[in-house]
Design a protein around this motif. Structure first.
Motif, short mmCIF file in Angstrom:
data_model
loop_
_atom_site.label_atom_id
_atom_site.label_comp_id
_atom_site.label_asym_id
_atom_site.label_seq_id
_atom_site.Cartn_x
_atom_site.Cartn_y
_atom_site.Cartn_z
N ARG A 5 0.83 -1.21 0.00
CA ARG A 5 0.00 0.00 0.00
C ARG A 5 0.86 1.25 0.00
N MET A 6 1.97 1.20 0.76
CA MET A 6 2.89 2.33 0.78
C MET A 6 3.50 2.55 -0.59
N LEU A 7 3.80 1.48 -1.28
CA LEU A 7 4.37 1.60 -2.61
C LEU A 7 3.38 2.24 -3.57
N ASP A 30 12.65 0.12 -9.39
CA ASP A 30 13.00 -1.04 -10.21
C ASP A 30 13.86 -2.02 -9.43
N HIS A 31 14.75 -1.50 -8.57
CA HIS A 31 15.68 -2.36 -7.85
C HIS A 31 14.97 -3.15 -6.75
N HIS A 32 14.14 -2.47 -5.99
CA HIS A 32 13.54 -3.11 -4.82
C HIS A 32 12.20 -3.77 -5.13
N HIS A 33 11.51 -3.30 -6.15
CA HIS A 33 10.19 -3.84 -6.47
C HIS A 33 10.10 -4.05 -7.97
N GLY A 34 10.96 -4.91 -8.50
CA GLY A 34 11.02 -5.12 -9.94
C GLY A 34 9.67 -5.53 -10.51
N PHE A 35 9.01 -6.51 -9.88
CA PHE A 35 7.74 -6.96 -10.42
C PHE A 35 6.66 -5.89 -10.22
N ALA A 36 6.73 -5.19 -9.10
CA ALA A 36 5.77 -4.12 -8.87
C ALA A 36 5.94 -3.04 -9.92
N ASP A 165 3.27 -17.89 -5.96
CA ASP A 165 3.10 -17.22 -4.67
C ASP A 165 4.04 -16.02 -4.53
N GLY A 166 5.10 -16.02 -5.31
CA GLY A 166 6.03 -14.90 -5.26
C GLY A 166 5.52 -13.66 -5.96
N VAL A 167 4.51 -13.81 -6.83
CA VAL A 167 3.98 -12.66 -7.55
C VAL A 167 2.53 -12.35 -7.18
N ARG A 168 1.87 -13.27 -6.52
CA ARG A 168 0.45 -13.05 -6.18
C ARG A 168 0.22 -11.82 -5.32
N PRO A 169 1.09 -11.51 -4.33
CA PRO A 169 0.85 -10.30 -3.54
C PRO A 169 0.82 -9.03 -4.39
N PHE A 170 1.67 -8.95 -5.41
CA PHE A 170 1.69 -7.77 -6.28
C PHE A 170 0.41 -7.68 -7.11
N LEU A 171 -0.06 -8.84 -7.58
CA LEU A 171 -1.29 -8.83 -8.37
C LEU A 171 -2.49 -8.46 -7.50
N SER A 172 -2.51 -8.94 -6.26
CA SER A 172 -3.65 -8.67 -5.38
C SER A 172 -3.78 -7.18 -5.06
#
Length: 230
Positions: A5-7, A30-36, A165-172
């Motif tokens: 949420r902060m992102l 990009d460095h810390h949240h590449g998928f985000a 599971d590594g990408v689901r939090p970003f999609l949610s």
């Protein structure tokens, strides 16, 4: 979920003040949240280059500079295989890869592609059209050159879900979800994984590409196809 949420808040505020053009902010995201970054439109990955083999121009280069006598056939030994591979390695290294001899089983030579070549979509082309062709020309005793894969997890539904599971939090965060629809042909030469994705990210080609690449890098299964249901 607090960090996501902060992102989102950071991206929203930055967009309002047109701060996303600042290199330092984009690099940090990009460095810390590449998928985000892919998901939110920050720092989109470069379009994938067309699949090609590092040996596309090998025939021309081979004619110009060939240390091995083209009229001399060599016996099948580890030393001679290495001699031929030493001739080819500069082409692989120029693409960030390399090759090593894993084993010689009778007339079958097993090679392991390393570095970028090991996960490259054109690895089969590199192995057959480049390495195998040249090795057979110099060492006719070789009947086949096959790719030896490093130890990797078995392709299973549980393993696929572990990667997802590594990408689901970003999609949610964007109200999206990714699920496994089907996994077939696991023991065949071309296993197929069918996925479905919903939410705002479903229409982003970059998100699907990122998920596909993560799965292929994790399992390193030759011929693995990742498809998407409509």
């Amino acid at each position: 979920m607090r960090i996501y949420r902060m992102l989102l808040l950071l991206v929203s505020v930055a967009s309002s003040f047109q701060l996303l053009s600042m290199p330092s902010l984009r690099r940090r995201l990009d460095h810390h949240h590449g998928f985000a970054g892919v998901l939110l439109g920050v720092g989109f990955p470069r379009p994938a280059a067309p699949i090609s083999s590092p040996f596309e121009n090998f025939a021309l280069d081979d004619e110009e500079d060939d240390e091995l006598d083209p009229d001399v056939e060599l016996p099948l030994t580890l030393e001679n295989v290495e001699r031929v591979l030493d001739e080819l390695r500069p082409y692989l290294m120029s693409d960030g890869g390399n090759v090593r001899v894993a084993a010689i089983d009778g007339p079958v030579v097993r090679l392991e592609l390393e570095g970028a070549c090991g996960t490259c979509p054109s690895s089969t082309m590199t192995m057959k059209m480049g390495l195998e062709r040249r090795l057979k020309e110099v060492i006719p005793e070789i009947s086949e050159v096959v790719q030896a894969l490093p130890s990797a997890p078995d392709l299973t539904l549980d393993g696929v879900n572990e990667v997802l599971d590594g990408v689901r939090p970003f999609l949610s965060v964007a109200g999206g979800q990714v699920d496994v629809v089907d996994l077939s042909g696991v023991t065949s030469i071309q296993p197929t994984l069918l996925l479905s994705i919903t939410g705002k990210s479903a229409s982003l080609h970059s998100v699907r590409t990122e998920i596909t690449q993560r799965i292929q890098r994790y399992f390193m299964t030759p011929g693995l196809r990742v498809e998407w249901s409509d």
